[in-house]
Structures are given as structure tokens and as C-alpha cells.
Enzyme design. Structure first.
Site, PDB file in Angstrom:
ATOM      1  N   LYS A   1       0.838  -1.200   0.000  1.00  0.00           N
ATOM      2  CA  LYS A   1       0.000   0.000   0.000  1.00  0.00           C
ATOM      3  C   LYS A   1       0.876   1.254   0.000  1.00  0.00           C
ATOM      4  O   LYS A   1       0.623   2.205  -0.734  1.00  0.00           O
ATOM      5  CB  LYS A   1      -0.943  -0.024   1.207  1.00  0.00           C
ATOM      6  CG  LYS A   1      -2.037  -1.076   1.064  1.00  0.00           C
ATOM      7  CD  LYS A   1      -2.768  -1.376   2.362  1.00  0.00           C
ATOM      8  CE  LYS A   1      -3.695  -2.582   2.162  1.00  0.00           C
ATOM      9  NZ  LYS A   1      -4.345  -3.031   3.392  1.00  0.00           N
TER      10      LYS A   1
ATOM     11  N   GLN B   1      -4.594  -1.862   9.802  1.00  0.00           N
ATOM     12  CA  GLN B   1      -4.496  -3.184   9.178  1.00  0.00           C
ATOM     13  C   GLN B   1      -5.034  -4.265  10.110  1.00  0.00           C
ATOM     14  O   GLN B   1      -4.617  -4.365  11.262  1.00  0.00           O
ATOM     15  CB  GLN B   1      -3.023  -3.465   8.817  1.00  0.00           C
ATOM     16  CG  GLN B   1      -2.796  -4.769   8.078  1.00  0.00           C
ATOM     17  CD  GLN B   1      -3.385  -4.790   6.666  1.00  0.00           C
ATOM     18  OE1 GLN B   1      -3.301  -3.822   5.921  1.00  0.00           O
ATOM     19  NE2 GLN B   1      -4.008  -5.899   6.312  1.00  0.00           N
TER      20      GLN B   1
ATOM     21  N   ASP C   1     -10.861   2.235   4.046  1.00  0.00           N
ATOM     22  CA  ASP C   1     -11.104   0.793   3.907  1.00  0.00           C
ATOM     23  C   ASP C   1     -12.596   0.508   3.726  1.00  0.00           C
ATOM     24  O   ASP C   1     -12.981  -0.581   3.310  1.00  0.00           O
ATOM     25  CB  ASP C   1     -10.621   0.048   5.167  1.00  0.00           C
ATOM     26  CG  ASP C   1      -9.314  -0.702   4.935  1.00  0.00           C
ATOM     27  OD1 ASP C   1      -8.989  -0.963   3.763  1.00  0.00           O
ATOM     28  OD2 ASP C   1      -8.643  -1.030   5.931  1.00  0.00           O
TER      29      ASP C   1
END
Ligand code: NAP
Length: 292
Positions: free
Chosen positions: A52, A96, A119
Site C-alpha cells: 500500500k 491493518q 477501507d
């Protein structure tokens, strides 16, 4: 059979985003800044977060990686989430997953400002997604839809079987494929570990999406001739021929299914790169949603 090349499609998207960032710069507008919070040293999570950060660099986004040991407390992590929520420099951020067991993932997800939740996991974004209102779409389902769209896969009127009902992939994807949009307008069957006659259901599908985390679960005898097959699964299996000692395996027995289907995603190089591309799209979108 044609390969649904997520790596190549994601590269096209990164290039489009890079141009958009250049445009913003020349207009004197802010460059998007994505932050990633990583807890612990899990190899898979580290790989995803590094990918990312690398994508941000390629596109020209600013990025920050914030790391904690496994021993971080829930309060410390929540304090960081609040700090990032209030930091005007940060346009979007992710925490994460998975998090260590002593931390409540839902509590952390719900603490993220929905306008920075790139997200798309916050209940407010998921709720808006269901109602088809402007929001951050969850990255993996959005990436799959983008992959289908950019490869001109017709979804309207098709029978689609989604295997796996997780909150981040199967469930939102089944909603997104079923609604009146393009891609969409599928008749979706969402299946899971309690589904009866799974093989029979899958073998009738025009589009099969496998998201269960069981390597090689979908075999050729479960697939209709000419079906479109999307493999979301990414499981690390021991492989002594690899320097790392492991290989990434999908939920589909690629070699035998590829002979029967019309389109198929490889693992790696299919859904994974598209997930990261979607995160990047969401990060640029955060500027619009927050009026920047
Ligand atoms: P998950 O939370 O791991 O849940 C697995 C799902 O599969 C559950 O809904 C489970 O059913 C279902 N399932 C398990 N065994 C089954 C069986 N025998 N028959 C039918 N359904 C079965 O799901 P996830 O987080 O979506 O992850 C799934 C896979 O996708 C993993 O390999 C993960 O690493 C991968 N993934 C990849 C990406 C990417 O970007 N490439 C992104 C996210 C996830 P129940 O609900 O009944 O338990």
C-alpha cells in the site's frame, strides 16, 4: 479462457491516479495523504501494508506508516485513531486487520472517522453502501467490480454465486453485485459453511466468486462451462521451491478450472492488486468527500 489480469488493471488505475495527483498539484490543491497503522509483525499484514505504501509512492500520494508492537493496548491504539481523525494533514487511514486478540477490532473500526475510513469498514460507510449513497466502498469488493467492468464482463441478469460471507468481502460484494447498477443487476446467491448442496449451486452459476480461504476448494466439476471465476482466496502454503518458504494459493484449483471457464483471476496477481488500487481510489475520493 482469458485471464482477468488484476496486476495490469491495477497498474492502469495507478497511472490514472498519478495523472490526477499531478493535476491537483498544478491546481495548487493538496496531495492526498494516506496513513496505515500496523500492529505486530505478521508477515502477511506487513506485505500488504508495504504494498500500500509503495502504491502511494508510485501515484504521488503522501503516506505514513505507524507501527506498534503486539503489546500495544486498546487505549493506546484508540488514542492514535483519534489523533489521526483530528489531523488535518491526513486524508484517509487504515488500521491493518487482524489485530491482536486483546484488542476489540469493531471498537477500533467504529472509532475511525467515517470520512477518513478509506477501507470502507465503518458501519456508517457499510450502511451507506447498502443504500447506494456516496461513501467509501470496501476495497476488495470494489476492486472486483472494477476488474469486471474494465474487462467488459457482462453482469446484468447473470446468476452469481458468492462463496464466503465475511463482512469485508462476501457480504458487501453480494449486495453490490445485486443492486441496480453496472456492474450489478446479478441474481446473487450468498453461500457459506452451512449452505446445503453447495456444489450444485456453484455449478449453475454464470459468475463464481470464491472468498473462503481454503486452497483449491473450487474444482472443475463445480464450474459450468464458460463461467467467470474470481478467486479472492490468499492462503500461504509451505513451498520449499520458494525463497520465502511459502506460496500464495487461491480458493480455486486454477489449472483444471481455467480449462472450463471463460475468464479467471490468477493468485497472485488477480484480486490482491485490485484491492490496493481500490484503496488508492478511495484515498483520492476522500478529498472530494471532505471538500478538499
Ligand atoms: P473469512 O472471514 O476468513 O471467512 C471465510 C468465509 O468462508 C466464511 O463466511 C465461511 O462461512 C466461509 N466458508 C468456510 N468454509 C466453507 C465451506 N467449506 N463452504 C462454504 N463456505 C465456507 O473470509 P475473508 O476475510 O473474506 O477471507 C477469505 C479469503 O480471502 C482468505 O483467504 C483471505 O486471505 C482472502 N482475502 C483476500 C483479499 C485480497 O485482497 N486478495 C482480501 C480479503 C480477503 P461461515 O460464515 O459459515 O463460517
Amino acid at each position: 479462457m482469458q485471464l482477468l489480469d488484476g496486476k495490469a488493471t491495477a497498474q492502469d488505475i495507478r497511472e490514472e491516479l498519478r495523472v490526477a495527483v499531478e493535476q491537483r498539484k498544478s491546481n495548487g490543491q493538496k496531495v492526498p495523504h494516506l496513513a496505515a497503522v500496523l500492529v505486530g509483525n505478521d508477515g502477511g499484514s506487513l506485505t500488504y501494508v508495504n504494498a500500500k505504501v509503495k502504491a502511494c509512492e508510485q501515484i504521488g500520494f503522501d503516506s505514513s506508516l505507524i507501527r506498534y508492537e503486539d503489546s500495544v493496548t486498546e487505549d493506546e491504539l484508540l488514542a492514535k485513531v483519534h489523533e489521526l481523525n483530528n489531523d488535518d494533514e491526513i486524508d484517509g487511514f487504515i488500521v491493518q486487520l487482524p489485530l491482536p486478540e486483546h484488542i476489540d477490532e469493531l471498537k477500533v473500526t467504529q472509532a475511525i472517522d467515517p470520512l477518513k475510513d478509506v477501507d470502507g469498514f465503518h458501519p456508517e460507510n457499510l450502511g451507506k453502501m447498502v443504500l447506494n449513497l456516496p461513501c467509501f466502498l470496501p476495497a476488495t469488493p470494489a476492486g472486483i467490480l472494477e476488474l469486471l467492468k474494465r474487462n467488459n464482463i457482462e453482469t446484468e441478469g447473470k446468476d452469481c454465486v458468492v462463496i464466503g460471507r465475511s463482512n469485508i468481502v462476501g457480504t458487501p460484494l453480494s449486495i453490490m453485485l445485486g443492486r441496480s447498477s453496472n456492474p450489478g443487476n446479478c441474481t446473487v446467491t450468498l453461500t457459506h459453511s452451512r449452505t446445503k448442496n453447495l456444489k450444485e449451486k456453484v455449478s449453475q452459476a454464470d459468475i463464481i466468486i470464491a472468498a473462503i480461504g481454503k486452497p483449491g476448494f473450487v474444482t472443475a466439476d463445480m464450474v459450468k462451462e464458460g463461467a467467470v471465476v474470481v478467486d479472492v482466496g490468499t492462503t500461504r502454503v509451505p513451498d520449499s521451491t520458494k525463497k520465502s518458504g511459502w506460496a500464495l494459493k487461491g480458493d480455486v484449483k486454477f489449472d483444471e478450472v481455467a480449462e472450463k471457464c471463460s475468464f479467471i483471476t490468477p493468485v497472485p496477481g488477480g484480486v490482491g492488486p485490485m484491492t490496493i488500487a481500490s484503496l488508492m481510489i478511495n484515498t483520492l475520493r476522500s478529498m472530494d468527500l471532505r471538500g478538499k
